[in-house]
Design a protein around this motif. Structure first.
Motif, PDB file in Angstrom:
ATOM      1  N   ASP A   1       0.807  -1.227   0.000  1.00  0.00           N
ATOM      2  CA  ASP A   1       0.000   0.000   0.000  1.00  0.00           C
ATOM      3  C   ASP A   1       0.834   1.269   0.000  1.00  0.00           C
ATOM      4  OD1 ASP A   1      -2.431  -1.388  -0.002  1.00  0.00           O
ATOM      5  OD2 ASP A   1      -2.372  -1.636   2.181  1.00  0.00           O
ATOM      6  N   LYS A   2       2.166   1.141  -0.004  1.00  0.00           N
ATOM      7  CA  LYS A   2       3.028   2.319   0.009  1.00  0.00           C
ATOM      8  C   LYS A   2       3.355   2.734  -1.431  1.00  0.00           C
ATOM      9  CE  LYS A   2       5.234   1.604   4.497  1.00  0.00           C
ATOM     10  NZ  LYS A   2       6.523   1.615   5.230  1.00  0.00           N
ATOM     11  N   PRO A   3       3.065   3.981  -1.836  1.00  0.00           N
ATOM     12  CA  PRO A   3       3.306   4.407  -3.221  1.00  0.00           C
ATOM     13  C   PRO A   3       4.785   4.635  -3.505  1.00  0.00           C
ATOM     14  CG  PRO A   3       2.521   6.241  -1.922  1.00  0.00           C
ATOM     15  CD  PRO A   3       2.464   5.039  -1.017  1.00  0.00           C
ATOM     16  N   PHE A   4       5.185   4.403  -4.731  1.00  0.00           N
ATOM     17  CA  PHE A   4       6.568   4.654  -5.139  1.00  0.00           C
ATOM     18  C   PHE A   4       6.611   5.010  -6.613  1.00  0.00           C
ATOM     19  CE2 PHE A   4       5.764   0.119  -5.496  1.00  0.00           C
ATOM     20  CZ  PHE A   4       6.295  -0.236  -6.726  1.00  0.00           C
ATOM     21  N   VAL A   5       7.755   5.505  -7.057  1.00  0.00           N
ATOM     22  CA  VAL A   5       7.957   5.953  -8.436  1.00  0.00           C
ATOM     23  C   VAL A   5       9.081   5.133  -9.055  1.00  0.00           C
ATOM     24  CG1 VAL A   5       8.745   7.895  -9.869  1.00  0.00           C
ATOM     25  CG2 VAL A   5       7.082   8.285  -8.040  1.00  0.00           C
ATOM     26  N   VAL A   6       8.937   4.792 -10.350  1.00  0.00           N
ATOM     27  CA  VAL A   6       9.932   3.984 -11.065  1.00  0.00           C
ATOM     28  C   VAL A   6      10.544   4.803 -12.197  1.00  0.00           C
ATOM     29  CG1 VAL A   6       8.846   1.794 -10.475  1.00  0.00           C
ATOM     30  CG2 VAL A   6       8.136   2.987 -12.557  1.00  0.00           C
ATOM     31  N   PHE A   7      11.668   4.318 -12.722  1.00  0.00           N
ATOM     32  CA  PHE A   7      12.336   5.050 -13.801  1.00  0.00           C
ATOM     33  C   PHE A   7      11.481   5.068 -15.061  1.00  0.00           C
ATOM     34  CE2 PHE A   7      15.061   5.362 -17.532  1.00  0.00           C
ATOM     35  CZ  PHE A   7      15.710   6.558 -17.262  1.00  0.00           C
ATOM     36  N   HIS A   8      11.033   3.888 -15.517  1.00  0.00           N
ATOM     37  CA  HIS A   8      10.076   3.868 -16.619  1.00  0.00           C
ATOM     38  C   HIS A   8       9.011   2.818 -16.357  1.00  0.00           C
ATOM     39  CE1 HIS A   8      12.030   0.295 -18.427  1.00  0.00           C
ATOM     40  NE2 HIS A   8      11.095   0.278 -19.347  1.00  0.00           N
ATOM     41  N   ASP A   9       7.902   2.937 -17.035  1.00  0.00           N
ATOM     42  CA  ASP A   9       6.720   2.139 -16.707  1.00  0.00           C
ATOM     43  C   ASP A   9       6.871   0.706 -17.196  1.00  0.00           C
ATOM     44  OD1 ASP A   9       4.247   1.385 -15.840  1.00  0.00           O
ATOM     45  OD2 ASP A   9       3.137   2.387 -17.448  1.00  0.00           O
ATOM     46  N   ALA A  10       7.667  -0.078 -16.448  1.00  0.00           N
ATOM     47  CA  ALA A  10       7.929  -1.471 -16.834  1.00  0.00           C
ATOM     48  C   ALA A  10       7.283  -2.466 -15.888  1.00  0.00           C
ATOM     49  CB  ALA A  10       9.439  -1.716 -16.864  1.00  0.00           C
ATOM     50  N   TYR A  11       6.584  -1.995 -14.855  1.00  0.00           N
ATOM     51  CA  TYR A  11       6.202  -2.893 -13.757  1.00  0.00           C
ATOM     52  C   TYR A  11       4.698  -3.102 -13.631  1.00  0.00           C
ATOM     53  CZ  TYR A  11      10.953  -1.571 -12.792  1.00  0.00           C
ATOM     54  OH  TYR A  11      12.295  -1.336 -12.935  1.00  0.00           O
ATOM     55  N   GLN A  12       3.970  -2.731 -14.664  1.00  0.00           N
ATOM     56  CA  GLN A  12       2.517  -2.776 -14.580  1.00  0.00           C
ATOM     57  C   GLN A  12       1.992  -4.183 -14.293  1.00  0.00           C
ATOM     58  OE1 GLN A  12      -1.358  -1.149 -17.095  1.00  0.00           O
ATOM     59  NE2 GLN A  12       0.627  -1.206 -18.095  1.00  0.00           N
ATOM     60  N   TYR A  13       2.635  -5.200 -14.871  1.00  0.00           N
ATOM     61  CA  TYR A  13       2.170  -6.570 -14.647  1.00  0.00           C
ATOM     62  C   TYR A  13       2.453  -7.029 -13.222  1.00  0.00           C
ATOM     63  CZ  TYR A  13       1.337  -6.782 -19.618  1.00  0.00           C
ATOM     64  OH  TYR A  13       0.852  -6.519 -20.879  1.00  0.00           O
ATOM     65  N   PHE A  14       3.590  -6.659 -12.697  1.00  0.00           N
ATOM     66  CA  PHE A  14       3.921  -6.963 -11.296  1.00  0.00           C
ATOM     67  C   PHE A  14       2.933  -6.256 -10.377  1.00  0.00           C
ATOM     68  CE2 PHE A  14       6.248  -7.024  -7.356  1.00  0.00           C
ATOM     69  CZ  PHE A  14       7.053  -8.159  -7.419  1.00  0.00           C
ATOM     70  N   GLU A  15       2.670  -4.991 -10.690  1.00  0.00           N
ATOM     71  CA  GLU A  15       1.730  -4.187  -9.903  1.00  0.00           C
ATOM     72  C   GLU A  15       0.331  -4.802  -9.935  1.00  0.00           C
ATOM     73  OE1 GLU A  15      -0.325   0.251 -10.245  1.00  0.00           O
ATOM     74  OE2 GLU A  15       1.403  -0.294 -11.481  1.00  0.00           O
ATOM     75  N   HIS A  16      -0.111  -5.187 -11.112  1.00  0.00           N
ATOM     76  CA  HIS A  16      -1.457  -5.743 -11.273  1.00  0.00           C
ATOM     77  C   HIS A  16      -1.593  -7.071 -10.537  1.00  0.00           C
ATOM     78  CE1 HIS A  16      -4.637  -7.943 -13.574  1.00  0.00           C
ATOM     79  NE2 HIS A  16      -5.224  -6.771 -13.558  1.00  0.00           N
ATOM     80  N   ARG A  17      -0.554  -7.896 -10.595  1.00  0.00           N
ATOM     81  CA  ARG A  17      -0.612  -9.220  -9.969  1.00  0.00           C
ATOM     82  C   ARG A  17      -0.631  -9.133  -8.447  1.00  0.00           C
ATOM     83  NH1 ARG A  17      -2.569 -14.136 -10.816  1.00  0.00           N
ATOM     84  NH2 ARG A  17      -1.632 -15.595  -9.360  1.00  0.00           N
ATOM     85  N   TYR A  18       0.167  -8.211  -7.891  1.00  0.00           N
ATOM     86  CA  TYR A  18       0.378  -8.212  -6.445  1.00  0.00           C
ATOM     87  C   TYR A  18      -0.239  -7.016  -5.721  1.00  0.00           C
ATOM     88  CZ  TYR A  18       3.419 -11.939  -7.865  1.00  0.00           C
ATOM     89  OH  TYR A  18       3.892 -13.101  -8.433  1.00  0.00           O
ATOM     90  N   GLY A  19      -0.975  -6.176  -6.444  1.00  0.00           N
ATOM     91  CA  GLY A  19      -1.706  -5.094  -5.802  1.00  0.00           C
ATOM     92  C   GLY A  19      -0.843  -4.005  -5.206  1.00  0.00           C
ATOM     93  N   ILE A  20       0.352  -3.789  -5.776  1.00  0.00           N
ATOM     94  CA  ILE A  20       1.231  -2.742  -5.252  1.00  0.00           C
ATOM     95  C   ILE A  20       0.878  -1.390  -5.889  1.00  0.00           C
ATOM     96  CG2 ILE A  20       3.100  -4.341  -4.722  1.00  0.00           C
ATOM     97  CD1 ILE A  20       4.445  -3.511  -7.284  1.00  0.00           C
ATOM     98  N   ARG A  21       1.409  -0.291  -5.315  1.00  0.00           N
ATOM     99  CA  ARG A  21       1.021   1.063  -5.729  1.00  0.00           C
ATOM    100  C   ARG A  21       2.166   1.802  -6.407  1.00  0.00           C
ATOM    101  NH1 ARG A  21      -1.338   4.664  -1.252  1.00  0.00           N
ATOM    102  NH2 ARG A  21      -1.603   5.992  -3.075  1.00  0.00           N
ATOM    103  N   VAL A  22       2.277   1.702  -7.705  1.00  0.00           N
ATOM    104  CA  VAL A  22       3.235   2.507  -8.458  1.00  0.00           C
ATOM    105  C   VAL A  22       2.565   3.848  -8.737  1.00  0.00           C
ATOM    106  CG1 VAL A  22       4.602   2.713 -10.557  1.00  0.00           C
ATOM    107  CG2 VAL A  22       4.273   0.473  -9.502  1.00  0.00           C
ATOM    108  N   ALA A  23       3.162   4.934  -8.240  1.00  0.00           N
ATOM    109  CA  ALA A  23       2.545   6.258  -8.360  1.00  0.00           C
ATOM    110  C   ALA A  23       2.851   6.914  -9.696  1.00  0.00           C
ATOM    111  CB  ALA A  23       3.022   7.150  -7.223  1.00  0.00           C
ATOM    112  N   GLY A  24       3.931   6.513 -10.347  1.00  0.00           N
ATOM    113  CA  GLY A  24       4.286   7.121 -11.618  1.00  0.00           C
ATOM    114  C   GLY A  24       5.659   6.706 -12.074  1.00  0.00           C
ATOM    115  N   SER A  25       6.018   7.135 -13.292  1.00  0.00           N
ATOM    116  CA  SER A  25       7.349   6.850 -13.837  1.00  0.00           C
ATOM    117  C   SER A  25       8.017   8.161 -14.240  1.00  0.00           C
ATOM    118  CB  SER A  25       7.263   5.918 -15.041  1.00  0.00           C
ATOM    119  OG  SER A  25       6.595   6.551 -16.115  1.00  0.00           O
TER     120      SER A  25
END
Length: 331
Positions: free
Chosen positions: A221-245
C-alpha cells in the motif's frame, strides 16, 4: 589360488578377441554415446534474458539456447552484432516477445531467420495483456514534452499493450506453454524431456507466485515511483502502488518539465521510494527525490545485472520483490 584363477583367465581369453574385433571407427561412437542428445539438439535463439531463462529451463538435458541481448544491454536500445546475425542464420527456433519490445529484431528476423520457426511469445494463449498507460505520472492527459510523447507513440505503434509481460509469473506460465509446444514440434525426439521440464517449471512458477505475494504484502500500500513504466504486470498481480514513472520511453531522456512534474508528484503522494534501473541514467533519481523524504532503490526488470541461465527468472522476480520490500519498509 591357481585353480581359482583358471576360469577367470579363460573368460578373459574368450572376450579379448571380441573386443579387438570392434571396428576402430565404432569406439568413439561408443565412448560419446552419452552426448549424442546434446549434439542433436536444435539451434535455439532467444532475444532477452527472461525469455532465455524460461527456454533454458525447458531445454535442460537437451541443449542450451543462445541469447542475443546479453550482459547489461537493454532491448529498448540494442544494436545487432554480427554474431547475432550468424546465430539467427543457423537457428531452427527463435523465441522473442515481439516487435513492441524488441523492435531491433523485426527486420533481421525477416531477412536472416526465414528458415527458422519463430515464436512471438506475446501471442501465447492465456496471456494477461495490459494497455499502455499515458504519461510519466500515469495520468490520462499528461502535459509532458511533445517530443517525448512522439517517441512514446512510435514505441507503442505495434500494439496497444505493455510488452513487459514476463513480470507476472502467470504470464510466464503461458509463455512457457507456448515455448514447450514450439520445441516439441521442432524436435519431437526430445518431446518427453521438454514436457517433463515444463511441468517442473510450471510448479516452480506457482510456488514463486505465492512467495512473492507474501514478500510484498507488508508494503503493497506504500506508493513509489519507477524510472520507466515497466512494472505494470507486477503491480497488477500483487496489488502494489506505483505512483508514476520518470520517463514514458527509456530511449528518451525526460525533459525538465517531466522531471519537475514527477518531483512534485513524489511530494504530493508521499512516495516513499524512487527506483532507478541499472541500464539508465541514475542521476535523474537524485534530482527527483531532492528535498523530499523519499529514498532511492534499484529495480532490474530486464535482468541486466544477472547472469543468464535457467534460474535467472526466479532470481529476477525475487530481486524485484525484495528491493521493493527493503526500500519501502525502511522509508
Amino acid at each position: 589360488m591357481k585353480r581359482a584363477l583358471g576360469p577367470v583367465l579363460k573368460t578373459l581369453a574368450l572376450r579379448i578377441p571380441a573386443v579387438l574385433a570392434i571396428p576402430a571407427l565404432a569406439i568413439p561412437a561408443l565412448l560419446f554415446a552419452g552426448t549424442m542428445r546434446a549434439a542433436d539438439a536444435p539451434v535455439v535463439v532467444t532475444s532477452i534474458k527472461p525469455i532465455h531463462s524460461l527456454v533454458s529451463a525447458i531445454m535442460q538435458g537437451v541443449g542450451e539456447p543462445e541469447l542475443i541481448v546479453d550482459g547489461a544491454a537493454s532491448p529498448h536500445t540494442y544494436n545487432m552484432k554480427p554474431s547475432n546475425a550468424r546465430a539467427l542464420q543457423q537457428a531452427k527456433v527463435v523465441f522473442w516477445v515481439g516487435p513492441g519490445l524488441e523492435a531491433f529484431l523485426e527486420k533481421p528476423l525477416e531477412a536472416l531467420g526465414a528458415d527458422a520457426s519463430v515464436a512471438e511469445l506475446d501471442n501465447a494463449p492465456g496471456l494477461v495483456k495490459l494497455a499502455f498507460r499515458e504519461g510519466g505520472a500515469f495520468e490520462p492527459h499528461d502535459d509532458g514534452d511533445a517530443a517525448e510523447h512522439a517517441e512514446a507513440d512510435h514505441e507503442h505503434e505495434h500494439g496497444a499493450f505493455d510488452t513487459h509481460l514476463w513480470l507476472d509469473p502467470m504470464n510466464a506460465k503461458a509463455m512457457a506453454a507456448m515455448i514447450t509446444t514450439t520445441l516439441v514440434a521442432a524436435d519431437p525426439a526430445n518431446a518427453l524431456t521438454y514436457q517433463a521440464n515444463a511441468k517442473t517449471l510450471d510448479d516452480k512458477l506457482d510456488a514463486l507466485d505465492k512467495e512473492i505475494t507474501a514478500t510484498v504484502a507488508p508494503v503493497k500500500d506504500k506508493p513509489f515511483v519507477v524510472f520507466h513504466d515497466a512494472y505494470q504486470y507486477f503491480e497488477h498481480r500483487y496489488g502494489i502502488r506505483v505512483a508514476g514513472s520518470i520517463t514514458v520511453s527509456p530511449e528518451t531522456i525526460p525533459g525538465a518539465e517531466r522531471v519537475s512534474q514527477i518531483h512534485r508528484k513524489v511530494g504530493e503522494l508521499g512516495a516513499t521510494c524512487v527506483f532507478a534501473e541499472p541500464q539508465f541514467e541514475p542521476r535523474l533519481i537524485d534530482v527527483v527525490i531532492e528535498g523530499t523524504r523519499a529514498k532511492s532503490g534499484v529495480l532490474d526488470p530486464e535482468a541486466a545485472a544477472l547472469k543468464a541461465g535457467p534460474d535467472l527468472y526466479f532470481t529476477l522476480m525475487r530481486g524485484i520483490a525484495d528491493s521493493m520490500k527493503n526500500c519501502l519498509s525502511s522509508a
